[in-house]
Write a protein that holds these residues in place. Structure first.
Motif, PDB file in Angstrom:
ATOM      1  N   ALA A 157     -65.028 -10.993  13.852  1.00  0.00           N
ATOM      2  CA  ALA A 157     -65.013  -9.540  13.507  1.00  0.00           C
ATOM      3  C   ALA A 157     -63.525  -9.047  13.677  1.00  0.00           C
ATOM      4  CB  ALA A 157     -65.951  -8.674  14.294  1.00  0.00           C
ATOM      5  N   ARG A 158     -63.136  -9.411  15.265  1.00  0.00           N
ATOM      6  CA  ARG A 158     -61.576  -9.125  15.476  1.00  0.00           C
ATOM      7  C   ARG A 158     -60.693  -9.874  14.618  1.00  0.00           C
ATOM      8  NH1 ARG A 158     -64.374  -9.617  20.452  1.00  0.00           N
ATOM      9  NH2 ARG A 158     -63.423 -11.732  20.726  1.00  0.00           N
ATOM     10  N   LEU A 159     -60.946 -10.712  14.044  1.00  0.00           N
ATOM     11  CA  LEU A 159     -60.120 -11.725  13.115  1.00  0.00           C
ATOM     12  C   LEU A 159     -59.887 -11.057  11.769  1.00  0.00           C
ATOM     13  CD1 LEU A 159     -60.641 -15.469  14.191  1.00  0.00           C
ATOM     14  CD2 LEU A 159     -58.377 -13.999  14.438  1.00  0.00           C
ATOM     15  N   GLY A 160     -60.895 -10.282  11.350  1.00  0.00           N
ATOM     16  CA  GLY A 160     -60.918  -9.365  10.150  1.00  0.00           C
ATOM     17  C   GLY A 160     -61.945  -9.811   8.952  1.00  0.00           C
ATOM     18  N   PHE A 161     -62.786 -10.567   9.606  1.00  0.00           N
ATOM     19  CA  PHE A 161     -63.790 -11.086   8.853  1.00  0.00           C
ATOM     20  C   PHE A 161     -64.794  -9.758   8.554  1.00  0.00           C
ATOM     21  CE2 PHE A 161     -62.656 -15.149   9.862  1.00  0.00           C
ATOM     22  CZ  PHE A 161     -62.942 -16.035   9.024  1.00  0.00           C
TER      23      PHE A 161
END
Length: 1019
Positions: free
Chosen positions: A18-22
């Motif tokens: 989630a933090r990576l942008g998924f």
């Protein structure tokens, strides 16, 4: 334990994703778990790289599908090794997978194509033409390559080879190794190569293809080398029979070849289609033959082509087929194209067509605002503006003839046709919009120009553009800002009136060579063509941007100067103003972008020596020509605030005397008044221009000039008081007021009028009267001195001769002295003079007391008696006999001639002296207001009042026009200078001097009849 460890790790992995942008971290985690079981779980470095893509979810899915398609060994092993050890390969591959689902599908079908994205791989070997011809089995070195077959296999091979090169380009594009212009140019070259390969397939399909030559001319974005990833490719076909072949048969063969080539690119296969080949831009459109000979093309464009068809030809470029025939087509069409703008109404046609397209778009398309291409502030706005400027100015300037929008825009900026800031803003917006268009099309490899409304799609766009904090919001704001700026500049450039004026000039005159200039000057009737040519050469010589803009402006301005009364003076004034402003960046930009300014400037400089002199002394005032609002006379209160601020800034607060060099420098009072006179100079120019342009009437001019004079005198009075108080080392011991008299008091000043005044003072309680008188006299003298100092503006002469006893009387009197004089010695003419007395300036209480003092004198109870009336009539008759200059035609004297200003004013003043005590409306210093009040009180017939008003306004306008034209005041219409007389007539709106004289004499004659009856009592 395994389950426990898995349970512990799952939230950590999902949170990291989630933090990576998924956006769907749970789905991504499941895919990763499945890949881990298959031995393909991405490492941390690869996972971080996925998070840096435009759409990590899309990239992950595409990568896992590619790895599966590549297999465990061979290609798959090489791919996994590259992903682990080649950062550039990893970046390009993931960038493509994170933007383009369609190219991801292509990689799954052709896993080996990932290698075009490897570090150091660059584009596939060889130029695209050779690569694609080889793919369809044609010999690239042959003069007319022929494919080895024309069945589905060749079409599929062409598409696979095309997409392989498209993949390589997208990889470099998406990581910034190719900018948007380079990518568009490569796409156009790739399309040209595909057309060449399609033509090779067509030759294999069409028997006897050798009977004709066929050239494919790229149009639109293909011709301009600015193609999109997915776009129709616009083409035109030109053909000719080979020697010995019948033309009709050869053309039929050429038409079959052209049709087959179009199908080779457009037909759907298991690898899809490339794009539609669109030949609708050919002569007569879809109703015309697909293929024409060169002669047929030439005949059509010379006789029948519409305006928009010439605009389309701007981007014509041979891109496939016979290169020699293509070059001959271009050589034939180019001269026709660059003469198109000379056609009647060309610019208006292009502008009207653009309006129709926009109106039609708004009707047909519900989401026009989301259109990157056709919507407001879209790509087409940039392209149309650039193309119209090219067509108009490119006739004379070959540097503007690039078919590529950004190159043409840069050339227009270098040549001064578009401002640097506007060009930079358009180029930046164009690059941004094209990049967004590319990203939208890459996703599915579909032809679209719509900004998506789905939040996920918008998020992918924003991240692909490097926006990370709020991709959707930041992208939307950036897009809207660019669109607004494009629309603003488009409307300024595309509808620039200068274009119409330049387009009307023949091509040679638009170029403004010395020969063309000389011919044009002689044809336009310049009195001194040689002198005018020297001015032109001085303005346009050299390679500076300033000279380039002048070369654009002057061909048009020469015609505007010629429309003015004195073209030679206009051109000279223009050169002087241009020299004075030097390299001031806004000046020429203003003239070029705001054609109203240039046209108005030409008229003003060619009509008025007075306005020209004002402009030369304050050339920055040219900026006020830009709008009607700027030319409206400013309120007196606004001018007063500005003037008094200048006086306050320059007040000497030291209190000490000046010595040495400081004593020789300008005093604070002199500096303050110099600033105020500069303000006056600017405001006089504003009023003069509005007058010359017919934007103000006689009353407005008189009010405005009076207000300017009053503010100037008031500021000078304060400066004078400051100086005298500094010298006295104490406050002034008296109150001072300045009474406006004559035209000044009547708020009817002209451009050359003196300021008639009287000075009144009233000593403060306890002050020594003699000391107060000396101080008041010193202030009055200092005021006159300050306004009489040499300065670069028309003088404001302070004339105190209407004071009691005239020049023999004291310059300044006390209020009590005025009261004593008017009580004992006042003559009827002095009461008459007081009718126009208006205490405008100075101590407010003193002004009111002075007004109360003179009201019973000028508006006596019961009116004046018959003796006074006879005295006034005798004085008027003597003035007519004695004051008219000898040898002049009385009918041409606007002030003292029959039906002139004095006639009308004395009628109004006699009515005031007789009836103002009973009729409040007559208690005014203004002539026309007094006439109106007399009509309302039934003291004057309405028809007579109209006759008098028309004559007074006519005479006032003539006096003003004479001053504007000559720069010198005169009450006489010019009789000794033909050009000046003609100029006065033109400024007043008459076609010739005879018409002006006839109108003036008719009005004056009718007015004199009223004067004889009403003033002299004649029956």
């Amino acid at each position: 334990m395994t389950e426990s460890r898995t349970s512990d790790r799952r939230p950590s992995l999902a949170g990291r994703l989630a933090r990576l942008g998924f956006t769907d971290a749970a789905r991504a985690e499941r895919l990763l778990r499945d890949a881990e079981r298959d031995g393909d779980r991405p490492g941390d470095e690869l996972l971080d790289a996925l998070g840096g893509t435009a759409d990590p979810d899309l990239a992950l899915g595409g990568l896992l599908r590619l790895l599966a398609a590549a297999g465990e060994k061979g290609e798959g092993a090489r791919l996994r090794k590259a992903l682990a050890g080649e950062p550039g390969t990893r970046e390009r591959l993931l960038a493509v997978l994170g933007v383009s689902a369609a190219l991801g599908d292509h990689l799954v079908r052709h896993p080996g194509h990932w290698r075009v994205l490897r570090d150091g791989a660059g584009p596939p070997a060889g130029p695209p033409r050779d690569d694609l011809l080889a793919a369809v089995g044609a010999d690239p070195s042959a003069a007319e390559p022929v494919a080895s077959g024309h069945g589905p296999g060749s079409l599929v091979a062409l598409r696979v080879a095309y997409r392989r090169r498209l993949l390589a380009l997208a990889g470099r594009d998406l990581v910034g190794m190719a900018d948007v212009a380079e990518a568009a140019a490569e796409l156009a070259d790739l399309a040209a190569a595909a057309l060449e390969a399609g033509l090779a397939i067509a030759r294999a399909e069409v028997p006897g293809h050798g009977a004709c030559r066929l050239a494919v001319i790229g149009m639109g974005k293909a011709g301009g080398r600015e193609l999109n990833y997915v776009s129709d490719v616009d083409v035109v076909f030109v053909a000719e029979a080979r020697e010995g072949e019948p033309e009709d048969a050869a053309l039929r063969t050429a038409a079959r070849l052209a049709s087959a080539m179009m199908r080779a690119c457009s037909d759907s296969t298991e690898e899809g289609a490339l794009w539609q080949v669109d030949a609708a831009l050919r002569p007569e459109g879809k109703a015309g033959p697909l293929v024409r000979t060169l002669a047929s093309h030439r005949a059509y464009y010379e006789r029948w082509a519409k305006t928009w068809e010439f605009q389309a030809l701007l981007k014509a470029r041979p891109i496939a087929g016979d290169p020699d025939l293509g070059a001959r087509y271009l050589d034939t069409i180019t001269p026709i194209l660059w003469k198109a703008a000379e056609g009647e109404g060309f610019v208006e046609d292009v502008q009207e067509m653009r309006r129709r397209v926009e109106a039609d778009l708004a009707r047909r398309i519900a989401d026009a605002e989301r259109q990157l291409k056709l919507g407001p502030g879209g790509l087409r706005d940039v392209e149309f503006a650039v193309q119209l400027l090219q067509l108009v100015h490119g006739r004379a300037d070959e540097s503007l003839r690039s078919p590529t929008t950004l190159d043409a825009l840069a050339a227009l900026s270098r040549g001064g046709y578009v401002g640097r800031d506007d060009a930079a803003a358009l180029a930046s917006a164009y690059r941004f919009l094209r990049r967004v268009e590319h990203l939208v099309q890459l996703h599915r490899l579909r032809r679209t120009h719509l900004v998506p409304d789905d939040e996920g799609d918008l998020r992918r766009l924003g991240r692909a553009l490097g926006l990370r904090t709020d991709p959707v919001g930041e992208f939307t704001a950036l897009w809207r800002r660019h669109a607004r700026e494009v629309r603003r500049i488009h409307e300024k450039l595309f509808y620039r009136p200068l274009l119409r004026a330049v387009a009307r000039l023949p091509g040679e005159e638009a170029r403004l060579t010395p020969e063309a200039a000389r011919t044009r000057l002689e044809a336009l009737g310049y009195a001194d063509p040689a002198g005018a040519l020297r001015h032109i050469e001085a303005l346009t010589s050299g390679v500076s941007r300033r000279a380039a803009i002048q070369r654009t402006l002057l061909p048009v301005m020469l015609g505007w100067f010629a429309d003015a009364p004195d073209p030679d003076a206009g051109l000279l004034g223009f050169r002087q103003v241009s020299d004075a402003l030097g390299t001031t960046p806004w000046y020429l930009r203003l003239l070029r972008d705001e054609v109203t300014v240039a046209e108005r400037m030409a008229w003003v400089l060619g009509s008025s020596r007075y306005a020209t002199d004002l402009l030369l002394r304050a050339p920055e005032a040219v900026a006020i020509l830009a709008s009607d609002a700027d030319l409206a006379p400013r309120p007196a209160e606004a001018l007063r605030s500005e003037a008094m601020a200048a006086v306050r800034r320059h007040r000497d607060l030291s209190g000490g005397p000046l010595h040495g060099d400081a004593a020789e420098a300008a005093s604070p009072a002199e500096e303050a008044v110099a600033v105020v006179r500069g303000l006056r100079r600017r405001e006089l120019f504003r009023v003069a221009v509005a007058d010359l342009l017919g934007m103000v009437d006689v009353r407005t001019v008189g009010d405005a000039l009076t207000g300017i004079a009053a503010v100037t005198v008031e500021a000078a009075l304060h400066a004078a008081v400051n100086k005298i108080e500094m010298e006295m080392r104490e406050p002034l011991p008296t109150r001072l007021a300045v009474v406006a008299m004559g035209r000044f008091g009547g708020h009817e000043l002209g451009y050359g009028s003196d300021a008639d005044v009287m000075f009144v003072h009233d000593p403060l309680p306890g002050a020594d009267e003699r000391a107060a008188g000396r101080a008041a006299h010193a202030v009055a003298e200092e005021l006159r001195r300050l306004l009489a100092r040499p300065a670069p503006d028309p003088p404001l002469e302070i004339d105190p001769d209407l004071r009691p006893e005239g020049r023999q009387g004291p310059l300044v009197r006390t209020l009590a002295s005025y009261a004593a004089y008017y009580a004992r010695w006042s003559e009827p003419w002095e009461a008459q003079a007081l009718l126009r007395a208006d205490p405008l300036i100075g101590d407010e209480g003193l002004r009111e007391r002075f007004r109360a003092l003179i009201d019973p004198v000028r508006w006596p109870e019961g009116g004046i008696g018959e003796d006074a009336v006879r005295q006034i009539r005798r004085l008027k008759a003597r003035m007519e006999a004695e004051r008219l200059p000898r040898g002049v035609d009385r009918r041409l004297h606007t002030k003292l001639g029959p039906g002139g200003l004095a006639d009308v004013e004395w009628v109004a003043q006699l009515l005031q002296l007789k009836h103002a005590h009973e009729v409040p409306g007559l208690r005014t210093t203004r002539t026309l207001d007094a006439l109106d009040a007399a009509v309302e009180a039934r003291l004057l017939d309405a028809g007579d009042a109209t006759v008098l008003e028309e004559a007074w306004c006519m005479a006032t306008r003539i006096r003003g026009a004479v001053m504007l034209v000559r720069g010198r005041a005169s009450d006489l219409l010019p009789t000794d200078h033909r050009r000046e007389r003609s100029a006065v007539a033109r400024v007043l709106g008459y076609s010739g001097t005879g018409e002006l004289l006839e109108d003036h004499r008719r009005r004056a004659r009718r007015a004199r009849a009223v004067v004889d009856r009403v003033f002299y009592g004649a029956e």
